[in-house]
Scaffold this motif. Structure first.
Motif, PDB file in Angstrom:
ATOM      1  N   VAL A 131      32.337  44.139  55.758  1.00 24.06           N
ATOM      2  CA  VAL A 131      32.698  42.642  55.989  1.00 24.06           C
ATOM      3  C   VAL A 131      31.903  41.714  55.096  1.00 24.06           C
ATOM      4  N   LEU A 132      30.538  41.835  55.132  1.00 25.49           N
ATOM      5  CA  LEU A 132      29.949  40.772  54.477  1.00 25.49           C
ATOM      6  C   LEU A 132      30.204  41.058  52.912  1.00 25.49           C
ATOM      7  N   ILE A 133      30.065  42.170  52.512  1.00 22.35           N
ATOM      8  CA  ILE A 133      30.142  42.344  51.081  1.00 22.35           C
ATOM      9  C   ILE A 133      31.567  41.932  50.475  1.00 22.35           C
ATOM     10  N   VAL A 134      32.342  42.316  51.245  1.00 18.00           N
ATOM     11  CA  VAL A 134      33.977  41.846  50.816  1.00 18.00           C
ATOM     12  C   VAL A 134      34.033  40.275  50.806  1.00 18.00           C
ATOM     13  N   ALA A 135      33.512  39.684  51.846  1.00 15.26           N
ATOM     14  CA  ALA A 135      33.629  38.251  52.029  1.00 15.26           C
ATOM     15  C   ALA A 135      32.802  37.545  50.878  1.00 15.26           C
ATOM     16  N   ALA A 136      31.702  38.195  50.388  1.00 13.40           N
ATOM     17  CA  ALA A 136      30.866  37.888  49.178  1.00 13.40           C
ATOM     18  C   ALA A 136      31.651  37.768  47.957  1.00 13.40           C
ATOM     19  N   CYS A 137      32.369  38.926  47.772  1.00  9.01           N
ATOM     20  CA  CYS A 137      33.225  39.179  46.531  1.00  9.01           C
ATOM     21  C   CYS A 137      34.211  38.117  46.510  1.00  9.01           C
ATOM     22  N   LEU A 138      34.959  38.117  47.643  1.00  4.20           N
ATOM     23  CA  LEU A 138      36.120  36.923  47.678  1.00  4.20           C
ATOM     24  C   LEU A 138      35.530  35.241  47.446  1.00  4.20           C
ATOM     25  N   LEU A 139      34.656  35.143  47.744  1.00  7.03           N
ATOM     26  CA  LEU A 139      33.782  34.075  47.762  1.00  7.03           C
ATOM     27  C   LEU A 139      33.380  33.566  46.125  1.00  7.03           C
ATOM     28  N   ALA A 140      32.838  34.874  45.486  1.00  2.11           N
ATOM     29  CA  ALA A 140      32.644  34.636  44.185  1.00  2.11           C
ATOM     30  C   ALA A 140      33.428  34.492  43.294  1.00  2.11           C
ATOM     31  N   ALA A 141      34.709  35.313  43.628  1.00  2.00           N
ATOM     32  CA  ALA A 141      35.992  35.446  43.035  1.00  2.00           C
ATOM     33  C   ALA A 141      36.539  33.943  42.813  1.00  2.00           C
ATOM     34  N   ARG A 142      36.447  33.423  43.963  1.00  2.88           N
ATOM     35  CA  ARG A 142      36.871  31.880  43.828  1.00  2.88           C
ATOM     36  C   ARG A 142      36.112  31.177  43.015  1.00  2.88           C
ATOM     37  N   SER A 143      34.853  31.288  42.846  1.00  2.00           N
ATOM     38  CA  SER A 143      34.039  30.163  41.927  1.00  2.00           C
ATOM     39  C   SER A 143      33.898  30.969  40.425  1.00  2.00           C
ATOM     40  N   ASN A 144      34.107  32.114  40.292  1.00  6.86           N
ATOM     41  CA  ASN A 144      34.064  32.645  38.925  1.00  6.86           C
ATOM     42  C   ASN A 144      35.252  33.658  38.697  1.00  6.86           C
ATOM     43  N   ARG A 145      36.403  33.058  38.422  1.00  7.79           N
ATOM     44  CA  ARG A 145      37.520  33.992  38.355  1.00  7.79           C
ATOM     45  C   ARG A 145      37.756  34.913  37.170  1.00  7.79           C
ATOM     46  N   GLY A 146      36.752  34.524  36.120  1.00 10.00           N
ATOM     47  CA  GLY A 146      36.747  35.518  35.405  1.00 10.00           C
ATOM     48  C   GLY A 146      36.365  36.774  35.209  1.00 10.00           C
ATOM     49  N   ILE A 147      35.644  37.270  36.480  1.00  8.42           N
ATOM     50  CA  ILE A 147      34.855  38.514  36.718  1.00  8.42           C
ATOM     51  C   ILE A 147      35.567  38.967  37.975  1.00  8.42           C
ATOM     52  N   ALA A 148      35.961  40.242  37.934  1.00  8.11           N
ATOM     53  CA  ALA A 148      36.483  40.956  38.800  1.00  8.11           C
ATOM     54  C   ALA A 148      36.185  42.380  39.045  1.00  8.11           C
ATOM     55  N   HIS A 149      36.037  42.898  40.519  1.00 10.61           N
ATOM     56  CA  HIS A 149      35.958  44.341  40.282  1.00 10.61           C
ATOM     57  C   HIS A 149      36.957  45.091  39.700  1.00 10.61           C
ATOM     58  N   ALA A 150      38.177  44.689  39.540  1.00  9.54           N
ATOM     59  CA  ALA A 150      39.134  45.595  39.015  1.00  9.54           C
ATOM     60  C   ALA A 150      39.511  45.463  37.538  1.00  9.54           C
ATOM     61  N   ASP A 151      38.381  44.567  36.932  1.00 10.66           N
ATOM     62  CA  ASP A 151      38.652  44.362  35.614  1.00 10.66           C
ATOM     63  C   ASP A 151      38.270  45.622  34.674  1.00 10.66           C
ATOM     64  N   VAL A 152      37.465  46.412  35.486  1.00 10.07           N
ATOM     65  CA  VAL A 152      36.948  47.626  34.501  1.00 10.07           C
ATOM     66  C   VAL A 152      38.405  48.561  34.486  1.00 10.07           C
ATOM     67  N   HIS A 153      39.478  48.314  35.379  1.00  3.46           N
ATOM     68  CA  HIS A 153      40.764  49.096  34.965  1.00  3.46           C
ATOM     69  C   HIS A 153      41.813  48.063  34.304  1.00  3.46           C
ATOM     70  N   LEU A 154      41.405  47.160  34.019  1.00  5.70           N
ATOM     71  CA  LEU A 154      42.293  46.118  33.194  1.00  5.70           C
ATOM     72  C   LEU A 154      42.562  46.814  31.759  1.00  5.70           C
ATOM     73  N   ASP A 155      43.200  47.658  31.492  1.00  9.78           N
ATOM     74  CA  ASP A 155      43.318  48.247  30.432  1.00  9.78           C
ATOM     75  C   ASP A 155      44.647  47.805  29.641  1.00  9.78           C
ATOM     76  N   VAL A 156      44.863  46.525  29.469  1.00  6.48           N
ATOM     77  CA  VAL A 156      46.105  45.994  28.657  1.00  6.48           C
ATOM     78  C   VAL A 156      45.390  45.373  27.410  1.00  6.48           C
ATOM     79  N   ALA A 157      46.169  45.290  26.201  1.00  4.32           N
ATOM     80  CA  ALA A 157      45.724  44.712  25.273  1.00  4.32           C
ATOM     81  C   ALA A 157      45.860  43.129  25.485  1.00  4.32           C
ATOM     82  N   GLY A 158      44.658  42.346  24.864  1.00  5.62           N
ATOM     83  CA  GLY A 158      44.776  41.245  25.320  1.00  5.62           C
ATOM     84  C   GLY A 158      44.880  40.265  24.251  1.00  5.62           C
ATOM     85  N   THR A 159      43.962  39.085  24.233  1.00  5.55           N
ATOM     86  CA  THR A 159      44.066  37.916  23.356  1.00  5.55           C
ATOM     87  C   THR A 159      43.667  37.932  21.978  1.00  5.55           C
TER      88      THR A 159
END
Length: 323
Positions: free
Chosen positions: A278-306
């Protein structure tokens, strides 16, 4: 009331698809835990990689795939090496710690990725994200302190240490994966991950590789299919909705891990594991709101980009700019 084009409504289907992807990926973790116990984490990873190459390579060639440019190939090597070693450590650890505990500890990776992004990509980290890191570290301490070594034959601390090291390597792969997703498509990324990881695993093959009994190949094939289907589902979802909307679904992995751990391995979820998660998930969600460019799932984000200039990325050697 939300309009038909509102973010909440437009993210509903991707959220459901990502939810399914995480469920399948968690089932794969359970299968790999079983394989790591019966044939070892090394051979489970080696044969899963070999099966993936047999399936993916012909598809890549038939679809006109070509060898990537030098700068992109270096990204493949970086992510393949870090993610491959991370998975090897993670599956080795899963043979020694409960499935839910392992998943909970691995959630520290996004917070580590924030620090790496600040260092390598010069991203500004908000004060709330720093607080989130402290909160997540507290969650890790709660989990570790609440797991007596005697419960796992004295080896529990080794599994915990391996998962935390795997999380560091996974965080590096997250940062690399952000650039990689801008430079290559899903099939190429999946193929070259297995090429790089397979090459590293083959170095140790003369000493550690074994030919599994034929009864182990059905779960190996099942794990391979589950991993690739999950990655494609999550990639599809993240191509159609922003990370900020999909991030919470990542943490349903803990619920799936708890269920599979209980059903398959008879593992009970301790209060310490639940509280720390619960503490770790709450921390990750808090960080995601502050830094939306990084996410746990980005390693799976296998789409051609910009199409950004990856040659200038500090994660790639400077000489790659001439490729």
């Amino acid at each position: 009331m939300n309009s038909p084009s509102s973010p909440t409504q437009s993210a509903a289907l991707p959220f459901a698809v990502a939810f399914l992807g995480i469920a399948i990926f968690s089932a794969m973790d359970a299968v790999m835990k079983h394989l790591s116990i019966v044939i070892g984490a090394y051979n489970a990873m080696l044969w899963r990689t070999i099966i993936s190459l047999v399936v993916l390579a012909p598809i890549f060639v038939l679809r006109g795939g070509r060898w990537p440019e030098r700068a992109v190939f270096r990204l493949h090597v970086l992510r393949g090496a870090t993610a491959g070693l991370s998975l090897l450590l993670f599956f080795w650890a899963l043979a020694r710690v409960p499935l839910a505990e392992g998943i909970a500890l691995s959630f520290i990776a996004p917070l580590i990725a924030l620090a790496l992004a600040a260092f390598f990509l010069k991203e500004k980290i908000a004060r709330s994200a720093l607080f989130a890191s402290v909160l997540a570290f507290g969650g890790v301490l709660v989990i570790v302190a609440g797991q007596p070594g005697a419960a796992a034959g004295g080896s529990n601390w080794q599994g915990q240490a391996a998962i935390l090291l795997a999380a560091v390597l996974y965080a590096v792969s997250i940062v690399a994966g952000r650039r990689q997703a801008q430079a290559a498509g899903p099939l190429e990324i999946a193929l070259f991950f297995n090429i790089v990881a397979g090459a590293l695993l083959l170095v140790a093959a003369p000493r550690f590789a074994i030919l599994p009994d034929w009864t182990h190949f059905p779960p190996l094939i099942l794990a391979t299919m589950a991993a690739n289907i999950s990655i494609m589902l999550i990639a599809w979802a993240y191509a159609r909705a922003e990370t900020q909307y999909l991030l919470p679904v990542e943490y349903t992995a803990f619920l799936w891990a708890a269920m599979f751990g209980w059903l398959v391995f008879g593992e009970a979820v301790t209060a310490a594991t639940l509280s720390g998660a619960v503490l770790i998930v709450a921390a990750c969600l808090l960080a995601a709101r502050s830094n939306r460019g990084i996410a746990h799932a980005d390693v799976h984000l296998d789409v051609a980009g910009t199409g950004s200039d990856i040659a200038s990325d500090p994660l790639i050697a400077p000489e790659s700019a001439d490729s």
